[in-house]
Design an enzyme around this catalytic site. Structure first.
Site, PDB file in Angstrom:
ATOM      1  CG  ASP A 166      98.753 -14.682   4.442  1.00  0.00           C
ATOM      2  OD1 ASP A 166      99.146 -13.500   4.373  1.00  0.00           O
ATOM      3  OD2 ASP A 166      99.501 -15.661   4.289  1.00  0.00           O
ATOM      4  CG  ASN A 200     107.727 -13.150 -10.609  1.00  0.00           C
ATOM      5  OD1 ASN A 200     107.804 -11.958 -10.939  1.00  0.00           O
ATOM      6  ND2 ASN A 200     107.465 -14.107 -11.481  1.00  0.00           N
ATOM      7  CD  GLU A 260     105.214  -9.994   3.273  1.00  0.00           C
ATOM      8  OE1 GLU A 260     104.238  -9.857   2.510  1.00  0.00           O
ATOM      9  OE2 GLU A 260     106.025 -10.942   3.182  1.00  0.00           O
ATOM     10  CG  HIS A 261     103.843 -11.713   7.092  1.00  0.00           C
ATOM     11  ND1 HIS A 261     104.397 -12.123   5.898  1.00  0.00           N
ATOM     12  CD2 HIS A 261     102.578 -11.307   6.805  1.00  0.00           C
ATOM     13  CE1 HIS A 261     103.507 -11.992   4.925  1.00  0.00           C
ATOM     14  NE2 HIS A 261     102.403 -11.503   5.450  1.00  0.00           N
ATOM     15  CE1 TYR A 298     100.553  -9.867 -12.866  1.00  0.00           C
ATOM     16  CE2 TYR A 298     101.293 -10.660 -10.728  1.00  0.00           C
ATOM     17  CZ  TYR A 298     101.202 -10.823 -12.094  1.00  0.00           C
ATOM     18  OH  TYR A 298     101.727 -11.941 -12.692  1.00  0.00           O
ATOM     19  CB  SER A 326     105.871 -14.249   1.179  1.00  0.00           C
ATOM     20  OG  SER A 326     105.198 -14.042   2.396  1.00  0.00           O
ATOM     21  CD  GLN A 382     104.116 -15.996   4.998  1.00  0.00           C
ATOM     22  OE1 GLN A 382     104.437 -15.203   4.145  1.00  0.00           O
ATOM     23  NE2 GLN A 382     102.864 -16.419   5.130  1.00  0.00           N
ATOM     24  CD  GLU A 424     111.374  31.242  -0.347  1.00  0.00           C
ATOM     25  OE1 GLU A 424     111.531  30.357   0.513  1.00  0.00           O
ATOM     26  OE2 GLU A 424     110.529  31.176  -1.256  1.00  0.00           O
ATOM     27  CD  GLN A 451     103.538 -11.053 -19.817  1.00  0.00           C
ATOM     28  OE1 GLN A 451     104.645 -10.805 -19.353  1.00  0.00           O
ATOM     29  NE2 GLN A 451     103.094 -12.299 -19.961  1.00  0.00           N
ATOM     30  CG  HIS A 482     103.618 -17.396   0.183  1.00  0.00           C
ATOM     31  ND1 HIS A 482     102.538 -17.127  -0.617  1.00  0.00           N
ATOM     32  CD2 HIS A 482     103.239 -17.063   1.437  1.00  0.00           C
ATOM     33  CE1 HIS A 482     101.540 -16.658   0.118  1.00  0.00           C
ATOM     34  NE2 HIS A 482     101.944 -16.606   1.369  1.00  0.00           N
ATOM     35  CG  HIS A 515     105.707  33.604  -5.343  1.00  0.00           C
ATOM     36  ND1 HIS A 515     106.288  33.356  -6.553  1.00  0.00           N
ATOM     37  CD2 HIS A 515     105.278  32.395  -4.858  1.00  0.00           C
ATOM     38  CE1 HIS A 515     106.227  32.052  -6.804  1.00  0.00           C
ATOM     39  NE2 HIS A 515     105.622  31.446  -5.792  1.00  0.00           N
TER      40      HIS A 515
END
Length: 427
Positions: free
Chosen positions: A356, A209, A322-323, A124, A233, A255, A410, A186, A258, A415
């Protein structure tokens, strides 16, 4: 920006909250779109494309003539820059390849691990105000190194039904097998269930998003894996008086631009630096083309003063950025002891934007505190580790009795029988 001085640990949880909606706020919308795409396929895709992207498409798929036209529209200088970035990303991710691991765990018991590519992956790529063609390099390049057979890309079209030329150029350069003009919830639904135009995939990658992030999380309910919950971000900088205040401000703004729901934080042991950075942010912000977006993100952001490096480190690990940029004298303390971060940038001359685009590391990283549990995208993200074992007659005699005793303990008689029959045959 909001300044906070020596926050008590009891306030850290609320202080470090992200400016994001919860899954519950968005889930009902996402599920409605999922239901419609699952039952109606391309009809629902077209309806939501008209609603959100305000365009009616004759065909969801990008054609070869569109790709060729896009190549002409991208400047030679940008093409060369993209190729430089791709080369570095290839080098770093190719270095992550591992050989088959083989060991004889006991006499006659041979075990090994091999990695195989995920056959079908979906990427994506956000469009909108910032068409992130760089993300294609970050995702399609390791997918090709891993030898994924099908690489499907979804990205929203503009109001004319076209995709940004740089996105088409990068997708073609990096070996994407199918490009779909679909964005938002979608697109994730299309790759989750498959339609006549959009192939179903096994794993979905890429940022988006809050709606896309929740859609990816809900896709896992329908048997599709995701890279991570990669949402808006974020960046955290730790800096002291050895840092260049204008550099720090530029990183924070890089950042902030963004999106309005991005978040940037400065943690420092220097009140002087905090005040200087604040002034620099205002100065640099005033001339940014994306000033309105960055300004909104700055409202979500914070300047935090703490008394010492240890307290700073503890707060940063609690946040899990994240960063994470490190610009301090006691650099090793943070580099060696950071536990929760997506990607780390060290020193005054290592801007986050290098990661980046072109240093070679991947920029698809965990946000919203998920750095505590998730890694950023890497070569293994596109592969599965499969284990194998081959046991000889000697081997089953070596470990057979242990298996029998454990299975019986068990209460799993079948088994035990699977081993007992083999052992009896060798007497």
């Amino acid at each position: 920006m909001n300044k906070i001085y020596n926050p008590k640990r009891s306030t850290w949880s609320s202080l470090l909250q992200r400016p994001t909606q919860t899954v519950e706020d968005i889930e009902s919308i996402v599920l409605r779109v999922f239901d419609e795409v699952k039952s109606e396929g391309d009809i629902a895709i077209d309806r939501y494309t008209r609603k959100f992207d305000r365009v009616t498409l004759q065909d969801v798929l990008a054609k070869s003539n569109e790709i060729e036209e896009a190549k002409k529209l991208v400047s030679q200088e940008l093409k060369e820059s993209i190729k430089v970035a791709k080369s570095n990303i290839e080098a770093f991710h190719a270095a992550q390849k591992t050989e088959k691991v083989t060991i004889e765990t006991a006499n006659g018991v041979l075990c090994w691990q091999e990695k195989r590519p995920i056959q079908k992956v979906g990427l994506y790529i956000p469009g909108g105000t910032a068409p992130l063609f760089s993300t294609i390099l970050m995702l399609a390049t390791p997918a090709n190194i891993a030898e994924c057979k099908e690489i499907v890309l979804c990205t929203p079209p503009n109001s004319e039904g076209k995709i940004n030329p740089a996105i088409l150029y990068a997708a073609d350069l990096c070996g994407v097998t199918k490009i779909c003009k679909v964005g938002g919830i979608q697109a994730i639904a299309g790759m989750t269930f498959g339609t006549d135009s959009i192939p179903q995939v096994y794993k979905i990658f890429g940022p988006g998003n809050q709606f896309v992030t929740v859609a990816k999380q809900l896709a896992t309910k329908f048997g599709v894996a995701i890279d991570m919950p990669a949402g808006p971000s974020e960046l955290l900088v730790v800096a002291d008086d050895t840092a260049n205040a204008s550099f720090v401000a530029s990183d924070l703004l890089s950042q902030a631009e963004h999106g309005k729901d991005s978040q940037v934080i400065l943690v420092s042991t220097s009140k002087t630096l905090i005040n200087t950075v604040e002034k620099e942010v205002e100065k640099q912000l005033s001339v940014l083309p994306r000033k309105e977006i960055a300004q909104a993100a700055i409202q979500n952001s914070k300047l935090i003063y703490v008394d010492n490096d240890t307290e700073a480190l503890n707060l940063i690990n609690e946040y899990g950025p994240e960063h994470f940029i490190v610009c301090v004298k006691n650099e090793d303390l943070f580099v060696n002891n950071i536990e929760n971060a997506g990607s780390v940038f060290i020193g005054n001359y290592t801007p986050e934007s290098a990661g980046d685009y072109a240093s070679g590391t991947n920029h698809t990283l965990p946000t919203n505190g998920y750095a505590k549990q998730y890694s950023g995208v890497n070569l293994d993200s596109f592969m599965k580790s499969m284990t194998f074992q081959k046991i000889s007659k000697e081997g089953i005699q070596t470990i057979g009795n242990a298996i029998e005793l454990m299975a019986e303990a068990e209460g799993l008689q079948a088994h035990k029988n699977a081993v007992t029959l083999r052992l009896e045959s060798l007497k």
